[in-house]
Write a protein that holds these residues in place. Structure first.
Motif, PDB file in Angstrom:
ATOM      1  N   ILE A 129       0.823  -1.211   0.000  1.00  5.18           N
ATOM      2  CA  ILE A 129       0.000   0.000   0.000  1.00  5.18           C
ATOM      3  C   ILE A 129       0.856   1.259   0.000  1.00  5.18           C
ATOM      4  N   ALA A 130       2.073   1.181   0.551  1.00  7.81           N
ATOM      5  CA  ALA A 130       2.928   2.373   0.627  1.00  7.81           C
ATOM      6  C   ALA A 130       3.256   2.896  -0.770  1.00  7.81           C
ATOM      7  N   ALA A 131       3.686   2.005  -1.651  1.00  9.65           N
ATOM      8  CA  ALA A 131       4.017   2.424  -3.021  1.00  9.65           C
ATOM      9  C   ALA A 131       2.783   2.953  -3.745  1.00  9.65           C
ATOM     10  N   HIS A 132       1.629   2.332  -3.487  1.00 12.06           N
ATOM     11  CA  HIS A 132       0.377   2.786  -4.100  1.00 12.06           C
ATOM     12  C   HIS A 132       0.036   4.198  -3.648  1.00 12.06           C
ATOM     13  N   ARG A 133       0.136   4.457  -2.352  1.00 10.93           N
ATOM     14  CA  ARG A 133      -0.202   5.782  -1.817  1.00 10.93           C
ATOM     15  C   ARG A 133       0.776   6.833  -2.339  1.00 10.93           C
ATOM     16  N   GLN A 134       2.064   6.499  -2.380  1.00  8.76           N
ATOM     17  CA  GLN A 134       3.052   7.453  -2.873  1.00  8.76           C
ATOM     18  C   GLN A 134       2.789   7.825  -4.329  1.00  8.76           C
ATOM     19  N   GLN A 135       2.479   6.828  -5.138  1.00  5.84           N
ATOM     20  CA  GLN A 135       2.215   7.097  -6.552  1.00  5.84           C
ATOM     21  C   GLN A 135       0.913   7.893  -6.727  1.00  5.84           C
ATOM     22  N   ALA A 136      -0.080   7.612  -5.883  1.00  6.33           N
ATOM     23  CA  ALA A 136      -1.354   8.335  -5.978  1.00  6.33           C
ATOM     24  C   ALA A 136      -1.163   9.821  -5.666  1.00  6.33           C
ATOM     25  N   VAL A 137      -0.346  10.140  -4.673  1.00  7.20           N
ATOM     26  CA  VAL A 137      -0.097  11.541  -4.333  1.00  7.20           C
ATOM     27  C   VAL A 137       0.669  12.228  -5.456  1.00  7.20           C
ATOM     28  N   ARG A 138       1.633  11.530  -6.044  1.00  7.99           N
ATOM     29  CA  ARG A 138       2.366  12.125  -7.157  1.00  7.99           C
ATOM     30  C   ARG A 138       1.443  12.406  -8.341  1.00  7.99           C
ATOM     31  N   ALA A 139       0.510  11.476  -8.587  1.00  7.27           N
ATOM     32  CA  ALA A 139      -0.455  11.691  -9.670  1.00  7.27           C
ATOM     33  C   ALA A 139      -1.344  12.899  -9.366  1.00  7.27           C
ATOM     34  N   VAL A 152       2.593  10.854   3.708  1.00 10.09           N
ATOM     35  CA  VAL A 152       2.824   9.566   3.062  1.00 10.09           C
ATOM     36  C   VAL A 152       4.311   9.233   3.040  1.00 10.09           C
ATOM     37  N   SER A 153       5.146  10.213   2.730  1.00 10.04           N
ATOM     38  CA  SER A 153       6.592   9.981   2.687  1.00 10.04           C
ATOM     39  C   SER A 153       7.120   9.566   4.052  1.00 10.04           C
TER      40      SER A 153
END
Length: 525
Positions: A80-90, A133-134
């Motif tokens: 979930i961590a990678a998913h959340r990080q990518q979602a915020v970047r998007a 998130v980071s």
């Protein structure tokens, strides 16, 4: 034949399979596919199969749990961590586009000011969310990387299972060894071999268990254990108190099932004899290069080392060829350059863009010698000797580690056949050989001043050191062809009465895997 790697890059294994097939043996070489997808091709007359090997048992149980007490805000280790990080970047990427649209919008656009204020509020929210998130992702990373197997609990856990299960303790301490069994074992059983050549310690267990299962079915399998390194002399993988005890226990459990043992040097043979109480000395098969590779790829001549470095024939050039790691001593080759005006260094390594080599190049930049250090990738194994011959001298600046002391490693023989003067650290076996043959100079390991002295001596009179290779029989004894005779003799001792070499043309024409890049160096580099 069994090996726990992708075959490409392991020149010893490639040459062993090829020469055994040339001697008339029906060879299937099983390796581990680095991409997780099964592959196959032919290596001369030998068949190569790379197996897909899932490795879920290699993950420890703590890697599936959250570290609530140490890192309470860390994400769970579920992805979930990678998913959340990518979602915020998007989200932030979308906000950037919306900001650009508002910047060029017509001032008369209705509610333009409100839209800008809403956008600013979202930008603040996105920035705060990204920080949150980071932070949680960082905690997850720390929870994973800070967990070490050298704390009192892990030492007690290791000692407990060693006491309770003896050499069987590896099943608890290193269960990932079963991943190899579950991938290789069924394929070995299907092949029903007469002989298994097990390369190194992980494959020894796979071979021994196949031998046991075959015996229960009334079949006999002979096992040859090819020990590339002395396991007790290895640097434990990661910071892990369990790794070495587990693998040593695994090796001790299955070593008695080996019908023959072979290794890379006399020194290692003696260590293995003492370690496992062997009744006879292991046979020695050196990591020597082939004198004649045949027509493997006739249209692929060796590249020009000096051309790749961008230097002319009169520029002094030192070469290092092999794996890149701190204990290989590449740093000293860079540290010495300010005291060696005009000298260039070529690092022919497995990962020229890897973290360690990148650090070495950064070190060269700080010393003002970056233009004299050249990181190059491996070449095909049949190109190594002519490729290296473009240098003025070959360096082996390895540090004092148990396995470094006991063998003439692959690059030693490759430098020799390239007729390069050598500069080697004072590790026992290589230093003794260089001193006796006169083919180079020895320096104190990790001593920059003494390394500079040795390099200057070699570059001042290279012909003197090259003359050592004119000694009758020296290079001939250091060829793979000579080693292949030892290999075949071991097989025929275990399986007498087998037919001789197969006449040329009776096997299908070898097909070369187009995806295989045939890198140069392998076991013992």
């Amino acid at each position: 034949m069994l090996v726990d790697n992708g075959v490409n890059g392991d020149s010893r294994v490639q040459k062993t399979a090829r020469s055994a097939a040339d001697a008339g043996w029906d060879v299937v070489l099983l390796g581990r596919s680095p991409g997780g997808v099964a592959q196959s091709w032919r290596l001369g007359e030998a068949e190569v199969r790379l197996l897909a090997m899932p490795a879920p048992l290699a993950r420890r149980r703590h890697e599936f749990r959250r570290a609530w007490l140490r890192w309470p805000l860390a994400y769970p280790p579920s992805g979930i961590a990678a998913h959340r990080q990518q979602a915020v970047r998007a989200w932030q990427a979308d906000l950037a586009v919306r900001a650009a649209k508002l910047a060029v919008a017509d001032p008369s656009t209705p509610r333009l000011g409100l839209s800008r204020r809403v956008l600013q509020a979202e930008q603040v929210a996105a920035k705060v969310t990204r920080t949150w998130v980071s932070g949680r992702y960082w905690m997850l990373t720390r929870a994973r990387t800070r967990r070490r197997f050298r704390n009192p609990w892990d030492r007690a856990y290791t000692k407990f299972w060693q006491t309770v299960k003896g050499d069987g303790a590896w099943r608890r301490l290193e269960p990932g060894l079963w991943d190899y069994e579950l991938a290789y074992g069924p394929v070995v059983d299907e092949l029903r071999p007469d002989l298994i050549h097990a390369n190194d310690f992980r494959m020894l267990g796979v071979a021994a268990r196949a031998k046991i299962r075959a015996a229960a079915q009334g079949r006999e399998i002979k096992v040859v254990w090819d020990a590339h390194e002395f396991l007790p002399g290895l640097k434990p993988w990661q910071d892990n108190a369990r790794w070495l005890p587990a693998h040593r226990a695994h090796e001790r459990e299955y070593a008695p099932y080996a019908d023959a043992v072979m290794t890379v040097s006399d020194g290692l043979a003696e260590l293995l004899r003492r370690e496992h109480g062997l009744t006879s000395m292991p046979d020695v098969v050196l990591n020597a290069p082939a004198a004649d590779h045949g027509e493997l790829v006739p249209d692929a001549p060796a590249p020009d080392l000096r051309a790749l470095c961008g230097v002319g024939p009169d520029v002094p050039l030192l070469v290092y060829s092999g794996a890149a790691a701190k204990q290989r001593g590449l740093d000293i080759m860079v540290d010495a350059l300010p005291q060696l005006p005009g000298v260039h260094v070529a690092l022919v390594v497995n990962k020229p863009a890897g973290p360690y080599v990148t650090g070495v190049l950064a070190r060269a930049a700080r010393l003002g010698v970056a233009d004299r250090v050249h990181a190059l990738p491996y070449v095909a194994h049949w190109q190594v000797v002519p490729f290296l011959s473009g240098a003025d001298a070959g360096a082996i600046p390895i540090h004092h580690w148990p396995n470094h002391e006991i063998a003439l490693i692959t690059k030693f023989f490759e430098y020799s056949h390239a007729r390069l003067p050598m500069v080697v650290s004072d590790v026992k076996t290589m230093a003794g050989t260089v001193r006796s043959t006169g083919q180079g100079e020895v320096f104190r390991a990790e001593d920059v001043t003494d390394y500079v002295r040795a390099v200057k001596a070699v570059l001042a009179d290279p012909a003197r050191y090259r003359a050592a290779y004119d000694r009758p029989g020296l290079l001939e004894s250091w060829t793979w062809e000579a080693q292949a005779e030892v290999l075949d003799a071991v097989y025929r001792r275990l399986l007498p009465g087998r037919p001789g070499p197969t006449p040329p043309g009776t096997h299908p024409a070898p097909a070369v895997d187009p995806a295989a890049d045939w890198p140069a160096v392998g076991a013992g580099t």
